[in-house]
Motif scaffolding. Structure first.
Motif, mmCIF file in Angstrom:
data_model
loop_
_atom_site.group_PDB
_atom_site.id
_atom_site.type_symbol
_atom_site.label_atom_id
_atom_site.label_comp_id
_atom_site.label_asym_id
_atom_site.label_seq_id
_atom_site.Cartn_x
_atom_site.Cartn_y
_atom_site.Cartn_z
ATOM 1 N N ALA A 280 -13.964 -9.908 -17.117
ATOM 2 C CA ALA A 280 -13.014 -8.807 -17.290
ATOM 3 C C ALA A 280 -11.573 -9.187 -16.968
ATOM 4 N N ALA A 281 -11.372 -10.363 -16.374
ATOM 5 C CA ALA A 281 -10.010 -10.745 -15.987
ATOM 6 C C ALA A 281 -9.105 -10.819 -17.212
ATOM 7 N N GLU A 282 -7.829 -10.510 -16.980
ATOM 8 C CA GLU A 282 -6.882 -10.453 -18.099
ATOM 9 C C GLU A 282 -6.426 -11.822 -18.567
ATOM 10 N N SER A 283 -6.595 -12.823 -17.721
ATOM 11 C CA SER A 283 -6.159 -14.170 -18.116
ATOM 12 C C SER A 283 -7.118 -15.182 -17.507
ATOM 13 N N ARG A 284 -7.067 -16.400 -18.045
ATOM 14 C CA ARG A 284 -7.869 -17.468 -17.462
ATOM 15 C C ARG A 284 -7.506 -17.678 -16.000
ATOM 16 N N ALA A 285 -6.218 -17.645 -15.731
ATOM 17 C CA ALA A 285 -5.773 -17.891 -14.347
ATOM 18 C C ALA A 285 -6.352 -16.839 -13.399
ATOM 19 N N ASP A 286 -6.313 -15.588 -13.810
ATOM 20 C CA ASP A 286 -6.899 -14.537 -12.970
ATOM 21 C C ASP A 286 -8.396 -14.757 -12.803
ATOM 22 N N GLY A 287 -9.072 -15.091 -13.923
ATOM 23 C CA GLY A 287 -10.518 -15.262 -13.876
ATOM 24 C C GLY A 287 -10.920 -16.393 -12.941
ATOM 25 N N VAL A 288 -10.254 -17.536 -13.095
ATOM 26 C CA VAL A 288 -10.552 -18.679 -12.227
ATOM 27 C C VAL A 288 -10.250 -18.311 -10.773
ATOM 28 N N GLY A 289 -9.134 -17.644 -10.553
ATOM 29 C CA GLY A 289 -8.751 -17.269 -9.198
ATOM 30 C C GLY A 289 -9.744 -16.323 -8.549
ATOM 31 N N LEU A 290 -10.246 -15.378 -9.325
ATOM 32 C CA LEU A 290 -11.207 -14.421 -8.769
ATOM 33 C C LEU A 290 -12.522 -15.106 -8.408
ATOM 34 N N VAL A 291 -12.911 -16.103 -9.199
ATOM 35 C CA VAL A 291 -14.114 -16.870 -8.861
ATOM 36 C C VAL A 291 -13.902 -17.594 -7.520
ATOM 37 N N LEU A 292 -12.726 -18.201 -7.378
ATOM 38 C CA LEU A 292 -12.441 -18.942 -6.142
ATOM 39 C C LEU A 292 -12.290 -17.997 -4.944
ATOM 40 N N ALA A 293 -11.922 -16.754 -5.220
ATOM 41 C CA ALA A 293 -11.762 -15.786 -4.136
ATOM 42 C C ALA A 293 -13.083 -15.107 -3.768
ATOM 43 N N VAL B 207 -5.154 -9.996 18.281
ATOM 44 C CA VAL B 207 -3.767 -10.006 17.816
ATOM 45 C C VAL B 207 -3.780 -9.971 16.300
ATOM 46 N N GLU B 208 -2.964 -9.116 15.713
ATOM 47 C CA GLU B 208 -2.831 -9.107 14.256
ATOM 48 C C GLU B 208 -1.836 -10.185 13.859
ATOM 49 N N ARG B 209 -2.110 -10.794 12.722
ATOM 50 C CA ARG B 209 -1.155 -11.781 12.221
ATOM 51 C C ARG B 209 -0.745 -11.405 10.816
ATOM 52 N N TRP B 210 0.510 -11.495 10.550
ATOM 53 C CA TRP B 210 0.968 -11.214 9.189
ATOM 54 C C TRP B 210 2.303 -11.891 8.971
ATOM 55 N N SER B 211 2.491 -12.336 7.753
ATOM 56 C CA SER B 211 3.791 -12.861 7.403
ATOM 57 C C SER B 211 4.318 -12.039 6.248
ATOM 58 N N PRO B 212 5.499 -11.503 6.383
ATOM 59 C CA PRO B 212 5.981 -10.605 5.323
ATOM 60 C C PRO B 212 6.174 -11.305 3.986
ATOM 61 N N ASP B 213 6.124 -12.625 3.941
ATOM 62 C CA ASP B 213 6.207 -13.229 2.615
ATOM 63 C C ASP B 213 4.819 -13.464 2.016
ATOM 64 N N ALA B 214 3.766 -13.023 2.711
ATOM 65 C CA ALA B 214 2.417 -13.146 2.146
ATOM 66 C C ALA B 214 2.190 -11.997 1.177
ATOM 67 N N ASP B 215 2.934 -12.031 0.102
ATOM 68 C CA ASP B 215 2.814 -10.945 -0.847
ATOM 69 C C ASP B 215 1.713 -11.225 -1.841
ATOM 70 N N LEU B 216 1.177 -10.170 -2.355
ATOM 71 C CA LEU B 216 0.154 -10.317 -3.376
ATOM 72 C C LEU B 216 0.787 -9.919 -4.697
ATOM 73 N N LEU B 217 1.207 -10.954 -5.409
ATOM 74 C CA LEU B 217 1.830 -10.672 -6.683
ATOM 75 C C LEU B 217 0.753 -10.748 -7.756
ATOM 76 N N LEU B 218 -0.003 -9.685 -7.863
ATOM 77 C CA LEU B 218 -1.150 -9.675 -8.752
ATOM 78 C C LEU B 218 -1.034 -8.495 -9.698
#
Lengths: 462, 407
Positions: A442-455, B172-183
């Motif tokens: 279901a991933a939108e791209s190969r990169a997403d698909g591969v990444g989700l497997v690794l995650a 202790v919680e750990r977080w870095s504000p640059d650990a963004d999830l650009l997804l």
């Protein structure tokens, strides 16, 4: 639970590979470990003697620089010294890449895991100068060649190594009644650091049967142990505390100064102590199998340790032969280096891509993301090394960094990413879940698909 | 959660927290358990004599040259000490009694002047390295003692620094504000699904999405995901010294407004061996902006409950070296800020700067253990007993007289 080839690669190896077949038996795993170290040959890492030549050479440059009065000559010396420092920094990243490359291509992945385990058990780091980059050479020369023999030889090689002596302040330790302290040598005095860590971390364990008096006596016995230029261990009697010392009820050193032989003798006795066997049995079980291993597994490891006086191959055989080692429930979180290297193995990233990558890209794609995952390569927080508890790695920030890396970086390492629907089987084998299969489709791209497997948990755990 | 397009064209600092609909202003009742402590580790050894210059000492000029006071130069504090120009933005805090300086202090570390050992001592909070290090940091031991007293507080280690100061058994919680999830939103949905059967991992993912969403720069992209390299490059640009510290401080402020009562992070760049003026100026500017960001983004009510302590592993040599820099020294300065302070004071038992007054004839002589000051703060903020401080938090410290840092 019986031996399982996929589990052998996941739990005791470097993950599944699309090109290297997993071992077909415990026997095969142990045989490979007994044979030539092909991974080291294929992906060389500078051994200690060559590395220490550079340290020596630079130390001489610095010495000349201090004495140099001519401005132009001093400039040249400074330039040369700086050049060495930059090379060592760049090289250390290439050696890190070589460690990953070994994990990608090896047919003997248990060896790589053992090196990481023992290098962590004997955690060391350089405090400054070129030595900051000396850990790979230490591993290559003190750990890797000694991990299939007897524990006592590994112990001696690791804790009397110049990297360890400097890291744990042994080089500034002198007996209170030594010639040098009695002669009024200012800042030197007894330093218990190495002695304490040997007892607490390297041998008996923190709950072991030793007292502060044993720490102190061992510290006094160790005085004189230091290194010579050229960075090999040596004994300097003028630092040594005269007279015998008693550690765990045994007297060492006789009336005069101790010698290296006395130091080796106490280390051998500590290595053979029953508490050391228990400590190491539990640590191996936790590291390879899970945070709460079955007590029967620890008992079996301790028994193999005791019966053979710490013959490591026998202990590994006991570990790999025990049914508890093959529980199909994946448990331990991979540490960040394990995670990145096993992803590269599953993707069959050519090792040369990593080893030859320019420094900036390498930092951005491999080194720095690993820091974000919680592990700074060869820069331990303390001599107790990396955390074993899963909770240390399964943090929100660490997980975010893994997910981001898994989706973002593989496409930068390969010209074409694999089809996620096939990759899910390559990477997870029989541990593929319905949810992961669905995500790969279901991933939108190969990169997403591969990444989700690794995650997927089945990839992040082992 | 679904704050799409948040990043839009600017990866930079995103929206300010104040503008974020997700951050609800919180009013704090003045109940026990509202005190907040932020410890900033200044790695590399801050030159206390340059940050807060004792220009009134008769030997100062012979060591460092005459200081320009006033105008764009150093700001006089009390006729004896003056604040470096880069710290001048903190003058309003000084005037409001929200800034203090503790001078001529150090950890008990002496003689060897190694960053590595010095920072270990500072964070472990112990008296002596000869016996080997403890495994935990003093801030973590403090949390443990507070929990024993029924005060379980949330603590954050912020940034990519390992922060030994917070290492130990207390959570202790750990977080870095640059650990963004650009997804993409789809990737986020699928990641949740993939991790669903692993409760610990699913919890960590939820928390990651929550924190990434709350630190002011968004979680998801609804446009095609940008490549990792450009993202990291973006990070490299956005996390230049000009931005990273403000991001850290902004995140810490946000947590202090919510559940956190203790937080720690580090600022680097203090090891000024050559051409000190430029490098130290940048570091001081970062420190000043960090403190101001904390004040602005916590808001008045929380700032009034907050104490910020900036400490460093040791000071630097009293004299400049041949390269217009300073080398590793001993006595240094500690900077305190916050609405909870009884500030506007430089607290020191000043040792003097004549050659005979210097430690080993080269460094500012430490006249008090900086742990005593930190110990009194911990005692005052969290109500830990003197004996808990002297044996548990800072074993072996002599607390001595109360420097009365808190208002």
């Amino acid at each position: 639970m019986p031996f399982d080839p996929a589990l052998a690669d996941i739990r005791f190896g470097c993950g599944l590979s699309p090109v290297v077949a997993p071992p077909d038996s415990v026997r095969a795993m142990l045989d490979r470990l007994r044979q030539q170290d092909r991974a080291a040959r294929d992906w060389p890492i500078q051994p200690w003697p060559a590395f220490s030549d550079h340290v020596d050479y630079r130390a001489n440059l610095r010495k000349r620089l201090r004495a140099e009065t001519d401005e132009a000559a001093a400039f040249e010396l400074r330039k040369e010294s700086e050049r060495l420092r930059v090379f060592a920094r760049k090289d250390s990243l290439k050696w890190m890449a070589a460690h990953i490359a070994r994990r990608i291509t090896t047919v003997d992945p248990f060896r790589e895991r053992l090196e990481a385990f023992w290098a962590d058990h004997f955690t060391t780091a350089g405090k400054g100068g070129l030595l900051k980059h000396g850990v790979s050479a230490f591993r290559e020369s003190a750990i890797r060649p000694n991990m299939t023999g007897r524990f006592e030889d590994l112990l001696i090689a690791a804790v009397t190594h110049p990297m360890m002596l400097i890291y744990l302040d042994q080089t500034t330790s002198a007996g209170p009644n030594s010639e040098i302290v009695q002669g009024g040598a200012g800042s030197l005095g007894l330093n218990e650091n190495l002695a304490r860590e040997i007892l607490e971390l390297h041998t008996l364990g923190v709950d072991g049967p030793y007292t502060q008096a044993d720490v102190r006596q061992l510290a006094e016995l160790l005085t004189g142990l230091t290194y010579r230029p050229g960075l090999t261990r040596r004994f300097r009697p003028e630092l040594a505390e005269p007279g015998a010392e008693t550690v765990l009820g045994v007297s060492y050193g006789g009336a005069g100064d101790a010698t290296l032989d006395d130091i080796d003798a106490v280390l051998r006795d500590l290595a053979r102590h029953p508490a050391t066997g228990w400590h190491m049995a539990a640590k191996l079980a936790v590291h390879f199998v899970g945070d709460q291993p079955e007590p029967a597994l620890i008992v079996a490891l301790e028994r193999a340790w005791r019966d053979t006086g710490g013959d490591l191959m026998a202990v590994y055989e006991a570990l790999l032969s025990h049914p508890a080692s093959w529980s199909p429930r994946l448990s331990n979180m991979k540490q960040p280096f394990d995670f990145i290297a096993s992803a590269c193995r599953a993707l069959a990233v050519p090792g040369a891509v990593l080893v030859d990558m320019p420094e900036t890209e390498y930092r951005r794609r491999i080194h720095d993301p690993m820091v974000a995952m919680g592990q700074r390569w060869q820069a331990p927080v303390g001599p107790d090394g990396l955390e074993e508890a899963d909770g240390a790695w399964l943090t929100p920030a660490g997980l975010a960094a893994r997910l981001q890396w898994a989706i973002g970086v593989p496409e930068l390492l390969l010209p074409v990413l694999p089809d996620p629907r096939a990759f899910v089987r390559t990477a997870l084998g029989p541990f593929t879940s319905e949810a992961t299969l669905f995500a790969a489709r279901a991933a939108e791209s190969r990169a997403d698909g591969v990444g989700l497997v690794l995650a997927a948990p089945a990839f992040q755990r082992m | 959660m679904d704050r799409r397009g948040f990043l839009g064209g600017s990866l930079a600092l995103g929206c300010s927290l104040a503008a974020s609909p997700l951050v609800t202003p919180i009013t704090f009742a003045a109940t026990p358990g509202e005190a907040r402590l932020v410890v900033i580790i200044l790695r590399g050894a801050m030159d206390g004599l340059a940050a807060v210059a004792p220009y009134g000492d008769r030997d100062f000029a012979s060591l460092r040259g005459a200081l320009p006071i006033g105008g764009d130069g150093y700001r006089d504090l009390d006729g004896f000490y003056a604040l470096a120009p880069e710290l001048a933005p903190l003058m309003p805090l000084w005037q409001a009694g929200q800034l203090s300086v503790v001078h001529a202090v150090s950890t008990p570390y002496r003689n060897k002047r190694s960053h590595f050992d010095g920072q270990d001592m500072l964070e472990a909070g112990i008296s002596d390295l000869g016996a080997g290090l403890t495994r935990d940091g003093w801030l973590n031991r403090m949390l443990g003692l507070m929990a024993q007293g029924g005060q379980t507080q949330t603590a954050y280690a912020v940034g990519h620094d390992a922060l030994k100061i917070l290492r130990g058994d207390a959570p202790v919680e750990r977080w870095s504000p640059d650990a963004d999830l650009l997804l993409s939103p789809q990737a986020v949905r699928l990641a949740r699904m993939v991790m669903e059967d692993d409760p610990a991992m699913a919890r960590a993912l939820d928390e990651a999405l929550r924190l990434a969403g709350s630190d002011g720069d968004g979680v998801m992209l609804d446009q095609p995901a940008m490549g990792f390299d450009s993202m990291m490059q973006g990070e490299a640009v956005d996390t230049r010294p000009s931005a990273q510290h403000r991001r850290l401080a902004g995140f810490v402020a946000d947590r202090l407004r919510a559940d956190a009562r203790v937080a720690s992070f580090s600022l680097n760049g203090w090891d000024t061996h050559r051409n000190q003026a430029a490098g130290l100026g940048r570091a001081l500017t970062r420190l000043s902006e960090t403190i101001l960001t904390l004040r602005e983004e916590t808001g008045p009510a929380v700032w009034d409950q907050t104490t910020v302590v900036a400490m460093t592993e040791f000071g630097r040599t009293a004299r400049f070296n041949g390269g217009k820099g300073t080398d590793h020294g001993t006595g240094g300065a500690m900077i305190l800020a916050g609405g909870a302070l009884n500030g506007g004071r430089v607290v020191a038992d000043w040792p003097g700067l004549s050659e005979a007054d210097l430690f080993e004839r080269r460094d500012l002589m430490p006249t008090r253990d900086l742990r005593a000051h930190a110990g009194w703060l911990v005692h005052g903020l969290f109500g830990l007993s003197r004996s808990d401080v002297e044996t548990g938090v800072f074993p072996g410290v002599d607390l001595g007289a109360d420097p009365r840092h808190l208002g």
